[in-house]
Scaffold this active site. Structure first.
Site, PDB file in Angstrom:
ATOM      1  N   HIS A   1      66.077  82.863  -4.016  1.00 47.36           N
ATOM      2  CA  HIS A   1      65.051  83.352  -4.535  1.00 47.36           C
ATOM      3  C   HIS A   1      64.482  81.964  -4.178  1.00 47.36           C
ATOM      4  CE1 HIS A   1      68.071  83.352  -7.243  1.00 47.36           C
ATOM      5  NE2 HIS A   1      67.417  82.669  -8.252  1.00 47.36           N
TER       6      HIS A   1
ATOM      7  N   ASN B   1      67.353  77.195  -6.543  1.00 43.60           N
ATOM      8  CA  ASN B   1      68.751  76.620  -7.668  1.00 43.60           C
ATOM      9  C   ASN B   1      70.017  77.446  -6.678  1.00 43.60           C
ATOM     10  OD1 ASN B   1      67.238  75.613  -9.783  1.00 43.60           O
ATOM     11  ND2 ASN B   1      67.637  77.484 -10.542  1.00 43.60           N
TER      12      ASN B   1
ATOM     13  N   VAL C   1      71.413  84.070 -10.402  1.00 43.74           N
ATOM     14  CA  VAL C   1      71.070  85.412  -9.548  1.00 43.74           C
ATOM     15  C   VAL C   1      71.745  84.779  -7.692  1.00 43.74           C
ATOM     16  CG1 VAL C   1      69.841  87.485  -8.371  1.00 43.74           C
ATOM     17  CG2 VAL C   1      69.659  86.645 -10.850  1.00 43.74           C
TER      18      VAL C   1
HETATM   19  P1  5GP Z   1      68.167  81.432 -10.561  1.00 42.21           P
HETATM   20  O1  5GP Z   1      67.880  80.787 -12.362  1.00 42.21           O
HETATM   21  O2  5GP Z   1      69.291  82.497 -10.686  1.00 42.21           O
HETATM   22  O3  5GP Z   1      67.256  80.155 -10.049  1.00 42.21           O
HETATM   23  O4  5GP Z   1      66.870  82.418 -11.266  1.00 42.21           O
HETATM   24  C1  5GP Z   1      67.205  83.621 -11.718  1.00 42.21           C
HETATM   25  C2  5GP Z   1      65.794  83.705 -11.726  1.00 42.21           C
HETATM   26  O5  5GP Z   1      65.395  85.681 -12.475  1.00 42.21           O
HETATM   27  C3  5GP Z   1      65.654  83.690 -13.754  1.00 42.21           C
HETATM   28  O6  5GP Z   1      63.999  82.605 -13.645  1.00 42.21           O
HETATM   29  C4  5GP Z   1      65.379  83.879 -14.526  1.00 42.21           C
HETATM   30  O7  5GP Z   1      64.474  84.374 -15.494  1.00 42.21           O
HETATM   31  C5  5GP Z   1      64.892  85.730 -13.444  1.00 42.21           C
HETATM   32  N1  5GP Z   1      65.584  87.075 -13.663  1.00 42.21           N
HETATM   33  C6  5GP Z   1      66.466  87.369 -14.255  1.00 42.21           C
HETATM   34  N2  5GP Z   1      66.816  89.224 -14.943  1.00 42.21           N
HETATM   35  C7  5GP Z   1      65.012  88.907 -13.969  1.00 42.21           C
HETATM   36  C8  5GP Z   1      65.047  90.937 -13.912  1.00 42.21           C
HETATM   37  O8  5GP Z   1      65.426  91.714 -14.562  1.00 42.21           O
HETATM   38  N3  5GP Z   1      63.512  90.964 -13.448  1.00 42.21           N
HETATM   39  C9  5GP Z   1      62.747  89.788 -13.047  1.00 42.21           C
HETATM   40  N4  5GP Z   1      61.480  89.478 -12.937  1.00 42.21           N
HETATM   41  N5  5GP Z   1      63.337  88.440 -13.102  1.00 42.21           N
HETATM   42  C10 5GP Z   1      64.785  88.215 -14.148  1.00 42.21           C
END
Ligand code: 5GP
Length: 112
Positions: free
Chosen positions: A98, A85, A94
């Site tokens: 990733h 994303n 984040v």
């Molecule tokens: P994005 O939305 O940026 O593509 O993905 C971020 C991901 O990080 C989300 O799927 C969310 O669930 C995951 N995430 C957020 N906080 C944490 C955390 O503290 N630990 C873990 N393992 N995953 C997290």
């Protein structure tokens, strides 16, 4: 430090499933599939658009790590999806690059 840098540094706990000197993979805290693992470079690259030519090897290592984790999770035969994303419209939350590895169920296309 971003959340994921804190996970790399073991300042925040995570269910780590794979690690090399360059890459870390851990289970997403809010899984969207039976297998939902985040594969990240240890090097801080906020998002794909911030990567440079010098990051080509590490980007390749992240993808190869995702394939290895998929094998270890036993989803390489049934299939899996990788997602990155980038930015607001994609739901990036984040700012540390990733790759989402998702598998263990069938998935719709196109994604929502
Ligand atoms: P994005 O939305 O940026 O593509 O993905 C971020 C991901 O990080 C989300 O799927 C969310 O669930 C995951 N995430 C957020 N906080 C944490 C955390 O503290 N630990 C873990 N393992 N995953 C997290």
């Amino acid at each position: 430090m971003t959340l994921f840098e804190k996970i790399i540094a073991r300042e925040i706990p995570a269910k780590i499933v794979y690690e090399t000197s360059d890459v870390l993979a851990f289970r997403d805290i809010n899984p969207q599939a039976p297998a939902h693992i985040l594969v990240i470079p240890k090097k801080v690259i906020p998002r794909l658009g911030d990567a440079a030519d010098a990051d080509a090897i590490i980007l390749g290592k992240v993808l190869l790590a995702a394939a290895e984790v998929a094998r270890r999770e036993g989803i390489d035969q049934t299939g899996y999806r990788l997602a990155i994303n980038h930015g607001k419209d994609a739901g990036e939350s984040v700012p540390h690059l990733h790759v989402h590895l998702l598998g263990g169920r069938s998935m719709a296309w196109p994604p929502g």
